[in-house]
Design an enzyme around this catalytic site. Structure first.
Site, PDB file in Angstrom:
ATOM      1  N   GLU A 126      -8.690   7.222   7.821  1.00 15.64           N
ATOM      2  CA  GLU A 126      -7.549   7.443   7.587  1.00 15.64           C
ATOM      3  C   GLU A 126      -7.366   7.716   6.700  1.00 15.64           C
ATOM      4  O   GLU A 126      -5.558   6.691   6.656  1.00 15.64           O
ATOM      5  CB  GLU A 126      -7.317   7.691   9.088  1.00 15.64           C
ATOM      6  CG  GLU A 126      -7.603   6.554   9.617  1.00 15.64           C
ATOM      7  CD  GLU A 126      -7.568   4.843   9.390  1.00 15.64           C
ATOM      8  OE1 GLU A 126      -8.700   4.910   8.043  1.00 15.64           O
ATOM      9  OE2 GLU A 126      -6.862   4.613   9.816  1.00 15.64           O
TER      10      GLU A 126
ATOM     11  N   ASN B 163      -6.638   8.771  18.660  1.00 18.97           N
ATOM     12  CA  ASN B 163      -7.932   9.628  18.956  1.00 18.97           C
ATOM     13  C   ASN B 163      -8.198   9.620  20.661  1.00 18.97           C
ATOM     14  O   ASN B 163      -8.412  10.018  21.090  1.00 18.97           O
ATOM     15  CB  ASN B 163      -8.663   8.631  18.225  1.00 18.97           C
ATOM     16  CG  ASN B 163      -8.785   9.822  17.186  1.00 18.97           C
ATOM     17  OD1 ASN B 163      -9.219  10.525  16.538  1.00 18.97           O
ATOM     18  ND2 ASN B 163      -9.170   8.990  16.005  1.00 18.97           N
TER      19      ASN B 163
ATOM     20  N   ASP C 235      -3.378   4.458   4.745  1.00 20.91           N
ATOM     21  CA  ASP C 235      -3.933   4.060   5.650  1.00 20.91           C
ATOM     22  C   ASP C 235      -2.474   4.607   6.993  1.00 20.91           C
ATOM     23  O   ASP C 235      -2.029   3.543   6.804  1.00 20.91           O
ATOM     24  CB  ASP C 235      -4.243   2.788   5.797  1.00 20.91           C
ATOM     25  CG  ASP C 235      -6.026   2.502   7.328  1.00 20.91           C
ATOM     26  OD1 ASP C 235      -6.843   2.524   6.533  1.00 20.91           O
ATOM     27  OD2 ASP C 235      -5.108   3.116   8.530  1.00 20.91           O
TER      28      ASP C 235
ATOM     29  N   ASP D 126      -7.349  14.474  14.231  1.00 23.03           N
ATOM     30  CA  ASP D 126      -8.366  16.113  12.792  1.00 23.03           C
ATOM     31  C   ASP D 126      -6.872  16.566  12.334  1.00 23.03           C
ATOM     32  O   ASP D 126      -6.700  16.372  11.102  1.00 23.03           O
ATOM     33  CB  ASP D 126      -9.227  17.015  13.119  1.00 23.03           C
ATOM     34  CG  ASP D 126     -10.890  16.085  13.660  1.00 23.03           C
ATOM     35  OD1 ASP D 126     -10.635  14.750  12.937  1.00 23.03           O
ATOM     36  OD2 ASP D 126     -12.137  16.596  13.901  1.00 23.03           O
TER      37      ASP D 126
ATOM     38  N   HIS E  68     -10.756  13.828  19.818  1.00 22.78           N
ATOM     39  CA  HIS E  68     -10.738  13.591  18.383  1.00 22.78           C
ATOM     40  C   HIS E  68     -10.113  14.649  17.662  1.00 22.78           C
ATOM     41  O   HIS E  68      -9.612  14.686  16.268  1.00 22.78           O
ATOM     42  CB  HIS E  68     -12.410  13.690  18.203  1.00 22.78           C
ATOM     43  CG  HIS E  68     -12.621  12.612  17.287  1.00 22.78           C
ATOM     44  ND1 HIS E  68     -12.840  13.277  15.897  1.00 22.78           N
ATOM     45  CD2 HIS E  68     -12.959  11.617  16.361  1.00 22.78           C
ATOM     46  CE1 HIS E  68     -13.566  12.650  15.063  1.00 22.78           C
ATOM     47  NE2 HIS E  68     -13.725  11.205  15.386  1.00 22.78           N
TER      48      HIS E  68
HETATM   49  P1  GH3 Z   1      -4.413   0.155  11.414  1.00 23.98           P
HETATM   50  O1  GH3 Z   1      -2.957   0.392  11.334  1.00 23.98           O
HETATM   51  O2  GH3 Z   1      -5.067  -1.049  12.040  1.00 23.98           O
HETATM   52  O3  GH3 Z   1      -5.015   1.162  10.498  1.00 23.98           O
HETATM   53  O4  GH3 Z   1      -4.868   0.352  13.024  1.00 23.98           O
HETATM   54  P2  GH3 Z   1      -6.381   2.144  12.625  1.00 23.98           P
HETATM   55  O5  GH3 Z   1      -6.695   1.880  14.592  1.00 23.98           O
HETATM   56  O6  GH3 Z   1      -6.050   3.180  12.414  1.00 23.98           O
HETATM   57  O7  GH3 Z   1      -7.454   1.413  12.701  1.00 23.98           O
HETATM   58  P3  GH3 Z   1      -8.971   1.281  12.154  1.00 23.98           P
HETATM   59  O8  GH3 Z   1     -10.356   0.907  11.352  1.00 23.98           O
HETATM   60  O9  GH3 Z   1      -9.776   0.692  13.753  1.00 23.98           O
HETATM   61  O10 GH3 Z   1      -9.512   2.677  13.428  1.00 23.98           O
HETATM   62  C1  GH3 Z   1      -9.480   3.947  12.001  1.00 23.98           C
HETATM   63  C2  GH3 Z   1      -9.373   5.219  13.294  1.00 23.98           C
HETATM   64  O11 GH3 Z   1      -9.242   6.312  12.356  1.00 23.98           O
HETATM   65  C3  GH3 Z   1     -10.396   5.250  13.803  1.00 23.98           C
HETATM   66  C4  GH3 Z   1     -11.221   6.342  13.871  1.00 23.98           C
HETATM   67  O12 GH3 Z   1     -11.440   7.028  15.090  1.00 23.98           O
HETATM   68  C5  GH3 Z   1     -10.191   7.010  13.173  1.00 23.98           C
HETATM   69  N1  GH3 Z   1     -10.651   8.216  11.856  1.00 23.98           N
HETATM   70  C6  GH3 Z   1     -11.464   7.931  11.357  1.00 23.98           C
HETATM   71  N2  GH3 Z   1     -11.766   9.002  10.489  1.00 23.98           N
HETATM   72  C7  GH3 Z   1     -11.313  10.060  11.579  1.00 23.98           C
HETATM   73  C8  GH3 Z   1     -11.603  11.066  11.396  1.00 23.98           C
HETATM   74  O13 GH3 Z   1     -11.935  12.009  10.579  1.00 23.98           O
HETATM   75  N3  GH3 Z   1     -11.515  12.177  12.540  1.00 23.98           N
HETATM   76  C9  GH3 Z   1     -10.495  11.792  13.602  1.00 23.98           C
HETATM   77  N4  GH3 Z   1      -9.952  12.330  14.189  1.00 23.98           N
HETATM   78  N5  GH3 Z   1     -10.209   9.985  13.804  1.00 23.98           N
HETATM   79  C10 GH3 Z   1     -10.647   9.443  12.439  1.00 23.98           C
HETATM   80 MG    MG Z   2      -5.706   3.545   9.849  1.00 25.19          MG
HETATM   81 MG    MG Z   3      -8.748   2.414   7.815  1.00 26.29          MG
END
Ligand code: GH3
Ligand code: MG
Ligand code: MG
Length: 364
Positions: A281, A246, A238, A255, A251
């Site tokens: 992610e 982001n 992760d 990506d 965004h």
């Molecule tokens: P942590 O270290 O605890 O994992 O923090 P984090 O910010 O990575 O975790 P959190 O689960 O709070 O957020 C995950 C983020 O990943 C939120 C979302 O904006 C981003 N994300 C998820 N899928 C995508 C995607 O397809 N594209 C983009 N640009 N961002 C994504």
């Molecule tokens: Mg994360």
């Molecule tokens: Mg996550």
């Protein structure tokens, strides 16, 4: 294996897969149709008796012999493990029906002309049992080869023999044209099904396997591992604080960073390892034949690879937290794949809690 993606295959391999899928479809649809062939073959004895009450019994001998062969091949293909004989037996049945009908019709004083109509119908069913055009050509050649001795042996007026040849050739021409249309539509359906199957298992952003594909792959690999006594490991990753990327760069940049991360992680693995996008992610790797120690080393390599990557358009890099679980560490050998994932997930969250940018495996 049919579940494997077809992208990246050569035209020859795709063609082989098409023929294999046609064979499977043929087996699925045709396992029981021999009954109707035998019944039709015998049922026409009623017609024979109507048009020629004096000779229908002579014709019936051929009908009964033909029906017996049709039944024998049909019942044989239904035995356990014999279904693969069906494509060959379907051809045998067509030829038998043809030859028996021709002989039966030739026994009758009246009605040979109707018999020829029957031959035409039988020839047209070749399109139904052919795997593809090449197979249909083979069937039609066999038909010609089988009818030559029949025409030499039967005693009907020369005009009827010439008529038979003309109608058989016309039927073969019609069957060939029909076969082309069917082949085009079969190939189109196959390509569509292949694309749908691939798309349903592919993550559109990173082009990695998606969650569904990884779940299936994991179950297959765990079963294989349990059968052969080798370990299998799963790695869950992760990206750390990905939300910040982001928020700060937008965004689209996020990506792009996900796509880049996917490439970097893929390069840290062996070709036989599977890598997929598990969630937003999050990535999952499945390492067949790799024990906990080996998987921890691979995970460390993945962590380092992300840590040193410079992402386009981002002034800072990013890091990744990883949880590793291996099948050989679990007491229950019949353990489910879901439990292995749960184990890796718990270790991933420990990695997060302990400060991120780290690997948590069984050894620590
Ligand atoms: P942590 O270290 O605890 O994992 O923090 P984090 O910010 O990575 O975790 P959190 O689960 O709070 O957020 C995950 C983020 O990943 C939120 C979302 O904006 C981003 N994300 C998820 N899928 C995508 C995607 O397809 N594209 C983009 N640009 N961002 C994504
Ligand atoms: Mg994360
Ligand atoms: Mg996550």
């Amino acid at each position: 294996m049919s579940d494997e993606p077809t992208s990246g295959r050569s035209p020859r391999e795709i063609d082989a897969a098409f023929r294999e899928s046609r064979t499977r479809a043929l087996i699925a649809v045709n396992l029981n149709t021999f009954w109707s062939i035998a019944i039709i073959l015998l049922g026409f004895a009623l017609w024979d008796a109507y048009v020629d009450p004096a000779h229908w019994r002579n014709a019936f001998i051929y009908r009964a012999a033909g029906a017996a062969i049709v039944m024998a091949t049909g019942l044989f293909q239904q035995l356990p493990g014999k279904a693969h004989w069906l494509p060959v037996f379907a051809k045998v049945r067509l030829l038998i029906a043809l030859v028996a009908s021709a002989f039966a019709a030739s026994m009758l004083d009246r009605g040979y002309g109707f018999g020829v109509a029957g031959l035409v119908v039988i020839i047209l069913t070749g399109t139904y049992i052919a795997i593809d055009n090449r197979d249909l050509l083979r069937i039609n050649m066999l038909i010609v080869v089988a009818l030559v001795p029949v025409l030499l042996l039967i005693s009907v007026p020369p005009f009827d023999k010439i008529g038979t040849v003309v109608f058989v050739l016309l039927a073969i021409a019609a069957s060939t044209l029909l076969g082309r249309v069917i082949e085009v539509s079969n190939r189109r359906a196959f390509a569509l099904e292949r694309d749908l199957h691939r798309d349903a298992r592919t993550d559109s952003l990173t082009a990695l396997d998606n969650r569904r594909a990884m779940l299936e792959r994991g179950r297959v690999e765990l079963k294989r591992a349990q059968r052969s006594g080798v370990p299998v490991s799963v790695i869950l990753c992760d990206l750390d604080h990905f939300k910040n990327i982001n928020d700060k760069y937008g965004h689209e940049a996020g990506d792009a960073a996900l796509i880049r991360s996917a490439m970097v992680l893929r390069l840290a693995l062996r070709e036989s390892d599977a890598l997929g996008r598990w969630g937003g992610e999050e990535f999952m790797a499945i390492l067949p034949g790799t024990d906990a120690q080996g998987a921890a080393e691979v995970a460390e390599r993945m962590r380092l690879a992300i840590a040193v990557t410079k992402f386009d358009g981002l002034s800072e890099g990013t890091t990744i937290s990883i949880g590793v679980a291996s099948s050989e560490q679990l007491e229950d050998p019949g353990m489910e794949w879901d439990l292995l994932i749960k184990e890796a997930d718990q270790r991933l969250y420990r990695a997060k809690r302990e400060g991120r940018n780290r690997v948590v495996s069984a050894s620590r």
